[in-house]
Structures are given as C-alpha cells and as structure tokens.
Design a protein around this motif. Structure first.
Motif, PDB file in Angstrom:
ATOM      1  N   THR A  63      -6.402   6.848   0.478  1.00 24.26           N
ATOM      2  CA  THR A  63      -6.769   6.088  -0.624  1.00 24.26           C
ATOM      3  C   THR A  63      -7.530   6.565  -1.775  1.00 24.26           C
ATOM      4  O   THR A  63      -7.395   6.069  -3.052  1.00 24.26           O
ATOM      5  CB  THR A  63      -7.973   4.953   0.169  1.00 24.26           C
ATOM      6  N   PRO A  71     -11.910   0.828  -0.518  1.00 25.98           N
ATOM      7  CA  PRO A  71     -10.528   1.012  -0.528  1.00 25.98           C
ATOM      8  C   PRO A  71      -9.695  -0.328  -0.362  1.00 25.98           C
ATOM      9  O   PRO A  71      -8.834  -0.609  -1.067  1.00 25.98           O
ATOM     10  CB  PRO A  71     -10.013   2.307   0.102  1.00 25.98           C
ATOM     11  N   ARG A  76      -7.472  -2.925  -3.255  1.00 27.10           N
ATOM     12  CA  ARG A  76      -6.080  -3.220  -3.132  1.00 27.10           C
ATOM     13  C   ARG A  76      -5.908  -4.770  -3.095  1.00 27.10           C
ATOM     14  O   ARG A  76      -4.961  -5.344  -3.767  1.00 27.10           O
ATOM     15  CB  ARG A  76      -5.618  -2.696  -1.756  1.00 27.10           C
ATOM     16  N   CYS A  85       0.921  -1.260  -0.033  1.00 25.43           N
ATOM     17  CA  CYS A  85      -0.264   0.064   0.149  1.00 25.43           C
ATOM     18  C   CYS A  85       1.024   1.348  -0.142  1.00 25.43           C
ATOM     19  O   CYS A  85       1.907   1.147   0.594  1.00 25.43           O
ATOM     20  CB  CYS A  85      -0.889   0.025   1.259  1.00 25.43           C
ATOM     21  N   LEU A 135      -5.030   2.876   5.299  1.00 25.51           N
ATOM     22  CA  LEU A 135      -6.333   2.945   4.988  1.00 25.51           C
ATOM     23  C   LEU A 135      -6.989   4.358   5.715  1.00 25.51           C
ATOM     24  O   LEU A 135      -7.818   4.819   5.346  1.00 25.51           O
ATOM     25  CB  LEU A 135      -7.108   1.801   5.596  1.00 25.51           C
TER      26      LEU A 135
END
Length: 423
Positions: free
Chosen positions: A72, A200, A204, A29, A33
């Motif tokens: 995000t 979000p 991913r 990432c 988040l």
C-alpha cells in the motif's frame, strides 16, 4: 534558444496539496492490505469489478503481476509521484527531480525528518513499481470512449549509482498509462493532505467515494464483500460479519473528516449478505483543484542549490533557460563534483554551469562524452536491479537497491566509479 518562463514555477509550497488517481484503477485495489501476503517475490494479484455497458452490468477481470511484490505504501508513491509529474507547467512522461524534493513535496520529510529510511523506502518502492505489469480485459479508455483490453506497466527509472548523490532521479512513465492520466476525464483530483492523514484502507475508500459522489449524494447499494475484498484489499478468508465491522470503522474515520455524512447504512439482503450505502459529507462542498494548479517549487531548483546558487539566482536561471537544458547541465555539473572533484573546475561549479548552459541555449554546446558514458553505466546498473530473483543463489538474502548495485559493480558488469560510494 532559451525560452522565458513564468516566475510562478518557483513559488514555494511545503507539500503537494492536490493529487490525482486514475479513475479505473481506483475501482479496485492493486494489492492486498496485508503486506505479508503482497510483499513477496513473483506475487500475482487477481481481482475484478463491475461496470455498466449498454445499460447492463458486466465484470472486468484484472491481473496485477508484481515480480518484486507490492504494498500500500507503493500505491501512495504511485499517486504522489504521478501528481508531482502532472503539477509541472508542461507535463511530459519524463519527470526529473531529486529524491529529497519528491519526499519533501509528499510530506515524508521536513526540517525534523531528513532522509535516511525514507530515501530507502522511496528507492525500494520505485524498484517494485517499475516491475509491475497491469492487465485488464475491460479498461475504460477515455480517449476512444470505449472499454478495451489493456496491458501496461507504471514506470521505469534511472538514478545515480552513488546512494548519497544530490543529482536528479529520472522517472519515466509508461506511455499508455501516462496517456490515460494526462486526459482530464480519466483522472480524479483529490485532497492529498487529507489522503495522507488516512490509513491505507481508508484511503482506498476515500478515492472510491470521491468518484461516486461526483454523481450521487448517496451511493448505490454496494455489496460489502465485494467492497471489502476487491476494493479495500481485505483478505477473502474473513467472514462477512468481520468485513462489515471493518467497513463500519473505516466509515467512522471518514465521517470525522466530513467525507461522509452520518454512519454507513448497512442493509441485509439475504443470510450472510449485506449491502452498504454512504452519504456525501460537507467535505465535498469545496472544489479540489487538479495538480497543475499546485503552486509548488520547480524540482530543478534543488539541484541548482546543490551546485551553489542562491534562491534569487535559481529563480533567474529557471526563468531564463529551457528546463531540459537546466536539468541536463545541472546533472553534468553535479556529476563532475561527485566523480571528478572540485579541482576539475577552473573557477567554480557555478561558473562551469552558467558557461555551458548559456552556450547550450545557443546550440553550440553538447554534454561531454564522460557524462554520457556515466549515464550508460548507471542505466546498466539500474537494469540489473530487475533481474529475476530465481537467478540468485538459493541461500542469498533478498535484494535491495544498495546491495544489488554493489554486486553489479563487483561482478564487473559496471566499471567501478567509486566503490566507497555504494553504501
């Protein structure tokens, strides 16, 4: 001389359908988040991921420096804008389009939702993305076929000072990043419509599984803590059992879309340690095209309509003249409308544009000095958007695109074109 173009460039489509993500970047990432953790000044995100080299597992360390923070939603715009760029017949690092065009193609606005808050979101995301510095000590370089130490940004931009302008925005991609994205073996093509429907964290996981399902019908065992924190962006403070529950919920959302088959297969490895496997769903039975095959309307059609041309005339102009000349002279024309008024034109904006683009295609016309000066002032104003927050007064409110532009003009760094235009 002007070069002919295929009429396919002007075929309309409501939204972008096929998009891409860079293969190494989806291994981890770019930010947590939780926006409360990542949307803050001078945020630095450190993470890692495993990779194989010489039949051995190694670890890559990543550092994402975000002076303006990151979210995000910025990740959504990063992949979306990159995909729009690569959707062009001849992609270059410089992408020109109006904000309305970008948001319409990304499904953020339609006939019911027209700008306002979405325009501001796009501008603020661009501002944050333009400040990001990405570093990786083992980034896979597909052009050289080896892992390398890299450092690059994502993009820079140039946009009109007037927040209500209908002129195009320029997005310029970092040359190293764009080089990787232009290589077919370095990007993952995915269904953008499905991606948009997901939350979000599910997005991913969707991209990571998309990559793994190239090779496997069932993924290798993945440590759920590494998956949850390094890939999905969950807080490292969560207990392993909490991460397990959240991954199970994400798997259920993906199962509804047939992205995975059945439930996530969790296996206990030791006390407090779990792995998970996912099985490929029917979703991957169909081919996903690269963005270059998207049948979307040219981003230059919208500025031509703002000048006053109809759809048929737009198609004829796009077919007849070079894209660079259309972009340049449509911007000159719209800048004249906005800053000099209708009285500037002897006949009409349409006649002004056609007269100049025809001469420019023959090499006998260059843009006027006043427009070049305007571009310089706008570049200076945009450059000041990236000034460090630490230089602001202690009690100053957080920056936004509109109030920074207003401050730049008030300070005298940029001569005021029209202060009422800065909303």
């Amino acid at each position: 001389m002007a070069t002919a173009k295929s009429p396919k460039q002007t075929t309309k489509c409501s939204t972008l359908r096929a998009a891409v993500g860079q293969l190494t970047l989806i291994e981890h990432c770019l930010c947590p988040l939780d926006a409360r953790a990542s949307l803050r000044e001078n945020f630095v995100h450190k993470t890692s991921y495993g990779y194989s080299k010489d039949k051995k597992r190694k670890q890559a360390s990543v550092r994402v420096t975000c002076p303006g923070g990151l979210s995000t939603e910025d990740e959504f715009f990063l992949w979306g804008l990159l995909s729009l760029t690569l959707s062009q017949p001849k992609p270059t690092p410089n992408f020109f389009a109006t904000r309305h065009y970008c948001l319409k193609q990304l499904g953020k606005i339609d006939t019911r939702r027209r700008g306002g808050r979405q325009y501001q979101q796009l501008a603020e995301s661009l501002e944050r993305l333009s400040l990001v510095s990405y570093r990786n000590d083992a980034f896979y370089d597909p052009l050289r076929g080896e892992h390398r130490r890299v450092s690059f940004g994502f993009l820079s931009y140039s946009l009109p000072i007037d927040g209500d302008s209908s002129r195009v925005w320029q997005i310029s991609w970092d040359p190293i990043f764009f080089e990787y994205c232009l290589a077919a073996c370095s990007v993952l093509a995915f269904d953008f419509e499905v991606y948009t429907e997901l939350d979000p964290a599910s997005r991913r996981l969707f991209l990571l599984l998309h990559k793994l399902f190239w090779r496997y019908r069932t993924t290798p065992a993945i440590d759920i803590r590494e998956l949850g924190t390094n890939v999905l962006g969950f807080s490292d403070s969560l207990r392993t059992s909490e991460i397990k529950v959240r991954i199970a919920k994400l798997a259920e959302r993906l199962r509804i879309h047939n992205i995975i088959a059945g439930e996530a297969d969790f296996q206990k490895r030791a006390k407090g340690e779990f792995t998970v496997r996912f099985s490929k769903g029917k979703f991957f039975g169909r081919k996903v095209a690269r963005p270059a095959s998207n049948r979307i309307e040219s981003p230059l059609a919208e500025p031509l309509r703002s000048i006053g041309f109809g759809d048929h005339e737009c198609q004829r102009i796009l077919h007849k003249f070079d894209e660079h000349l259309i972009q340049q002279w449509s911007d000159v024309t719209l800048a004249a409308v906005e800053h000099k008024g209708r009285s500037f034109f002897k006949r009409s904006p349409q006649a002004f544009f056609m007269h100049n683009v025809q001469h420019a295609s023959q090499g006998t016309r260059t843009p006027p000095d006043w427009w070049l000066d305007l571009r310089k002032r706008e570049s200076l104003a945009n450059a000041n958007l990236g000034s460090p927050e630490s230089e602001r007064p202690p009690n100053a409110k957080p920056s936004s695109v509109s109030n920074v532009l207003a401050e730049v003009i008030e300070s005298g760094l940029v001569p005021a074109l029209d202060k009422t235009a800065v909303k």
